[in-house]
Design a protein around this motif. Structure first.
Motif, PDB file in Angstrom:
ATOM      1  N   GLN A 254      51.437  37.162   7.973  1.00  0.00           N
ATOM      2  CA  GLN A 254      50.985  36.484   6.771  1.00  0.00           C
ATOM      3  C   GLN A 254      51.572  35.091   6.627  1.00  0.00           C
ATOM      4  OE1 GLN A 254      52.059  39.225   3.699  1.00  0.00           O
ATOM      5  NE2 GLN A 254      50.325  40.589   4.074  1.00  0.00           N
ATOM      6  N   VAL A 255      52.807  34.882   7.153  1.00  0.00           N
ATOM      7  CA  VAL A 255      53.453  33.590   6.965  1.00  0.00           C
ATOM      8  C   VAL A 255      52.817  32.518   7.837  1.00  0.00           C
ATOM      9  CG1 VAL A 255      55.222  33.722   8.772  1.00  0.00           C
ATOM     10  CG2 VAL A 255      55.742  32.569   6.604  1.00  0.00           C
ATOM     11  N   LEU A 256      52.091  32.924   8.889  1.00  0.00           N
ATOM     12  CA  LEU A 256      51.404  31.937   9.719  1.00  0.00           C
ATOM     13  C   LEU A 256      50.307  31.261   8.890  1.00  0.00           C
ATOM     14  CD1 LEU A 256      51.033  33.981  13.005  1.00  0.00           C
ATOM     15  CD2 LEU A 256      52.563  32.063  12.596  1.00  0.00           C
ATOM     16  N   PRO A 257      50.281  29.951   8.828  1.00  0.00           N
ATOM     17  CA  PRO A 257      49.261  29.265   8.019  1.00  0.00           C
ATOM     18  C   PRO A 257      47.868  29.512   8.584  1.00  0.00           C
ATOM     19  CG  PRO A 257      51.058  27.788   8.601  1.00  0.00           C
ATOM     20  CD  PRO A 257      51.238  29.021   9.409  1.00  0.00           C
ATOM     21  N   ARG A 258      46.918  29.436   7.702  1.00  0.00           N
ATOM     22  CA  ARG A 258      45.527  29.578   8.130  1.00  0.00           C
ATOM     23  C   ARG A 258      45.055  28.239   8.683  1.00  0.00           C
ATOM     24  NH1 ARG A 258      42.931  33.006   3.046  1.00  0.00           N
ATOM     25  NH2 ARG A 258      44.305  34.833   3.244  1.00  0.00           N
ATOM     26  N   CYS A 259      45.169  28.142   9.986  1.00  0.00           N
ATOM     27  CA  CYS A 259      44.833  26.871  10.652  1.00  0.00           C
ATOM     28  C   CYS A 259      43.658  27.022  11.593  1.00  0.00           C
ATOM     29  CB  CYS A 259      46.056  26.343  11.405  1.00  0.00           C
ATOM     30  SG  CYS A 259      47.480  26.007  10.355  1.00  0.00           S
ATOM     31  N   GLY A 260      42.800  27.968  11.333  1.00  0.00           N
ATOM     32  CA  GLY A 260      41.611  28.102  12.151  1.00  0.00           C
ATOM     33  C   GLY A 260      41.726  29.067  13.302  1.00  0.00           C
ATOM     34  N   TYR A 261      42.856  29.781  13.422  1.00  0.00           N
ATOM     35  CA  TYR A 261      42.971  30.758  14.493  1.00  0.00           C
ATOM     36  C   TYR A 261      42.122  31.984  14.168  1.00  0.00           C
ATOM     37  CZ  TYR A 261      46.845  28.187  16.561  1.00  0.00           C
ATOM     38  OH  TYR A 261      47.600  27.217  17.167  1.00  0.00           O
ATOM     39  N   PRO A 262      41.308  32.444  15.106  1.00  0.00           N
ATOM     40  CA  PRO A 262      40.499  33.648  14.857  1.00  0.00           C
ATOM     41  C   PRO A 262      41.396  34.855  14.596  1.00  0.00           C
ATOM     42  CG  PRO A 262      39.749  32.484  16.814  1.00  0.00           C
ATOM     43  CD  PRO A 262      41.047  31.859  16.429  1.00  0.00           C
ATOM     44  N   PRO A 263      40.915  35.842  13.830  1.00  0.00           N
ATOM     45  CA  PRO A 263      41.737  37.030  13.552  1.00  0.00           C
ATOM     46  C   PRO A 263      42.188  37.752  14.823  1.00  0.00           C
ATOM     47  CG  PRO A 263      39.837  36.952  12.090  1.00  0.00           C
ATOM     48  CD  PRO A 263      39.638  35.868  13.094  1.00  0.00           C
ATOM     49  N   GLY A 264      41.377  37.678  15.875  1.00  0.00           N
ATOM     50  CA  GLY A 264      41.756  38.353  17.107  1.00  0.00           C
ATOM     51  C   GLY A 264      42.920  37.706  17.825  1.00  0.00           C
TER      52      GLY A 264
ATOM     53  N   ASP B 279      56.499  42.669  19.377  1.00  0.00           N
ATOM     54  CA  ASP B 279      56.170  43.211  18.057  1.00  0.00           C
ATOM     55  C   ASP B 279      55.057  42.437  17.365  1.00  0.00           C
ATOM     56  OD1 ASP B 279      58.082  45.351  17.992  1.00  0.00           O
ATOM     57  OD2 ASP B 279      59.640  43.833  17.798  1.00  0.00           O
ATOM     58  N   VAL B 280      55.007  41.135  17.563  1.00  0.00           N
ATOM     59  CA  VAL B 280      53.928  40.290  17.033  1.00  0.00           C
ATOM     60  C   VAL B 280      53.571  39.278  18.104  1.00  0.00           C
ATOM     61  CG1 VAL B 280      53.207  38.616  15.289  1.00  0.00           C
ATOM     62  CG2 VAL B 280      54.609  40.570  14.620  1.00  0.00           C
ATOM     63  N   VAL B 281      52.289  39.137  18.399  1.00  0.00           N
ATOM     64  CA  VAL B 281      51.836  38.200  19.430  1.00  0.00           C
ATOM     65  C   VAL B 281      50.703  37.346  18.856  1.00  0.00           C
ATOM     66  CG1 VAL B 281      50.738  37.953  21.685  1.00  0.00           C
ATOM     67  CG2 VAL B 281      52.505  39.699  21.342  1.00  0.00           C
ATOM     68  N   VAL B 282      50.833  36.036  18.990  1.00  0.00           N
ATOM     69  CA  VAL B 282      49.788  35.098  18.579  1.00  0.00           C
ATOM     70  C   VAL B 282      49.426  34.280  19.803  1.00  0.00           C
ATOM     71  CG1 VAL B 282      49.107  33.265  16.998  1.00  0.00           C
ATOM     72  CG2 VAL B 282      50.768  35.006  16.260  1.00  0.00           C
ATOM     73  N   SER B 283      48.193  34.405  20.273  1.00  0.00           N
ATOM     74  CA  SER B 283      47.749  33.684  21.462  1.00  0.00           C
ATOM     75  C   SER B 283      46.391  33.055  21.202  1.00  0.00           C
ATOM     76  CB  SER B 283      47.667  34.631  22.666  1.00  0.00           C
ATOM     77  OG  SER B 283      46.712  35.644  22.441  1.00  0.00           O
ATOM     78  N   HIS B 284      46.138  31.947  21.912  1.00  0.00           N
ATOM     79  CA  HIS B 284      44.838  31.277  21.796  1.00  0.00           C
ATOM     80  C   HIS B 284      44.465  30.762  23.170  1.00  0.00           C
ATOM     81  CE1 HIS B 284      41.529  29.238  19.811  1.00  0.00           C
ATOM     82  NE2 HIS B 284      41.812  28.152  20.535  1.00  0.00           N
ATOM     83  N   GLY B 285      43.442  31.348  23.748  1.00  0.00           N
ATOM     84  CA  GLY B 285      43.067  30.971  25.100  1.00  0.00           C
ATOM     85  C   GLY B 285      44.171  31.330  26.075  1.00  0.00           C
TER      86      GLY B 285
ATOM     87  N   GLY C 229      45.366  19.631  19.439  1.00  0.00           N
ATOM     88  CA  GLY C 229      43.984  20.089  19.367  1.00  0.00           C
ATOM     89  C   GLY C 229      43.803  21.599  19.381  1.00  0.00           C
ATOM     90  N   LEU C 230      44.857  22.353  19.115  1.00  0.00           N
ATOM     91  CA  LEU C 230      44.771  23.807  19.053  1.00  0.00           C
ATOM     92  C   LEU C 230      44.887  24.269  17.610  1.00  0.00           C
ATOM     93  CD1 LEU C 230      46.979  24.820  22.118  1.00  0.00           C
ATOM     94  CD2 LEU C 230      44.480  24.752  21.987  1.00  0.00           C
ATOM     95  N   PRO C 231      44.092  25.225  17.196  1.00  0.00           N
ATOM     96  CA  PRO C 231      43.117  25.944  18.021  1.00  0.00           C
ATOM     97  C   PRO C 231      41.856  25.109  18.280  1.00  0.00           C
ATOM     98  CG  PRO C 231      42.982  26.693  15.773  1.00  0.00           C
ATOM     99  CD  PRO C 231      44.155  25.750  15.822  1.00  0.00           C
ATOM    100  N   LEU C 232      41.214  25.423  19.371  1.00  0.00           N
ATOM    101  CA  LEU C 232      39.998  24.705  19.728  1.00  0.00           C
ATOM    102  C   LEU C 232      38.881  25.055  18.742  1.00  0.00           C
ATOM    103  CD1 LEU C 232      40.089  25.201  23.583  1.00  0.00           C
ATOM    104  CD2 LEU C 232      40.777  23.167  22.280  1.00  0.00           C
ATOM    105  N   PRO C 233      38.019  24.118  18.393  1.00  0.00           N
ATOM    106  CA  PRO C 233      36.911  24.413  17.453  1.00  0.00           C
ATOM    107  C   PRO C 233      35.896  25.376  18.068  1.00  0.00           C
ATOM    108  CG  PRO C 233      36.708  22.212  18.374  1.00  0.00           C
ATOM    109  CD  PRO C 233      38.037  22.733  18.846  1.00  0.00           C
TER     110      PRO C 233
END
Length: 281
Positions: free
Chosen positions: A94-104, A127-133, A277-281
């Motif tokens: 929840q503390v991660l800002p909503r910056c356009g990262y998809p829920p997945g 325990d928590v993983v946030v990845s993009h591409g 430029g992450l997350p990518l549009p």
């Protein structure tokens, strides 16, 4: 029914003796009956699982709340590690800002697959993983330490934290993470207990230990450990707090390892990737 022969009687003859049938004990009751009576599976009446104290509180931004459930008039106390993971996984997401990262991209449960590749082992579950591409935005270790055996659990937590960081960073050097450099966070909560506050004796080994470890408690030692994790660059941000069931409001023993610094480092990571430029549009 099977028969067995009793000892020879006074008349010199042997009398057959029927084997007595065992009475149906509580251990043989069905699972449905045990659930109806509110007992734990596989345990006799009056025996319940042992639970240790709950750590955390509602006031802390990490969101670790004390369990208020009651069972047969007694306060239900859950294991601190399991309780801490449940709340801090959700809070870190929840503390991660909503910056356009998809829920997945934000994974906070084992059903979402939390495994990451390693170098000294094929993979390790975080325990928590946030990845993009191909970029590992952030990976978090969320751990807790409670009594009564602080000694063994303390050593296990030290080895876990070191092994996870070294394994992933070495894997990054072999281009297993081709995107931006991985970012690692470590959140730790320790039970505030007389045994964790008392100085711990140092055994006389083959060589003397560093002076910094003398007259230190487990709380002091873990504070030193977390500071050195940051100094050596093994983790990019560390949060270390203590709490107890009697005083659920968390304390922050080390000023530089509080929740405010931890959240600021997460926001800085998101801002840094946004400039790239992450997350990518």
């Amino acid at each position: 029914m099977a028969q067995r022969w009793s000892k020879r009687s006074r008349t010199g003859t042997c009398k057959p003796q029927r084997r007595q049938r065992c009475r149906r004990t509580d251990w043989r009751t069905s699972r449905t009956e045990r659930k109806r009576e509110g007992r734990c599976d596989g345990q006799p009446s009056g025996v319940r699982r042992r639970h240790s104290g709950v750590l955390g509180s509602q006031e802390h931004p990490a969101g670790a709340v004390r369990d208020q459930g009651r069972r047969r008039g007694r306060h239900r106390r859950l294991r601190p590690r399991r309780q801490a993971l449940r709340h801090h996984r959700r809070a870190t997401g929840q503390v991660l800002p909503r910056c356009g990262y998809p829920p997945g991209d934000i994974r906070i449960s084992t059903q979402q697959r939390l495994e990451l590749p390693g170098y000294y082992r094929p993979q390790k579950q975080w325990d928590v993983v946030v990845s993009h591409g191909t970029t590992l935005v952030a990976a978090f270790e969320l751990k807790a330490l409670g009594g009564p055996s602080f000694s063994n659990n303390y050593n296990n937590r030290i080895e876990e934290a070191l092994g996870s960081a070294v394994d992933l960073q070495r894997a990054a050097l072999t281009e297993l993470y081709p995107g931006e450099k991985p970012w690692l966070g470590y959140f730790f909560i320790m039970e505030d207990h007389p045994k964790s506050r008392s100085p711990v004796r140092i055994a006389d080994g083959a060589l003397p230990v560093h002076d910094i470890w003398h007259n230190t408690s487990y709380q002091d030692r873990f504070g030193i450990f977390c500071e050195r994790l940051m100094a050596e660059g093994l983790y990019d941000s560390v949060c270390y707090i203590t709490s107890s069931p009697a005083e659920p409001t968390p304390a922050e023993p080390v000023s530089g390892l509080d929740w405010r610094h931890f959240a600021a480092a997460i926001n800085a990571r998101i801002s840094y990737l946004a400039e790239l430029g992450l997350p990518l549009p």
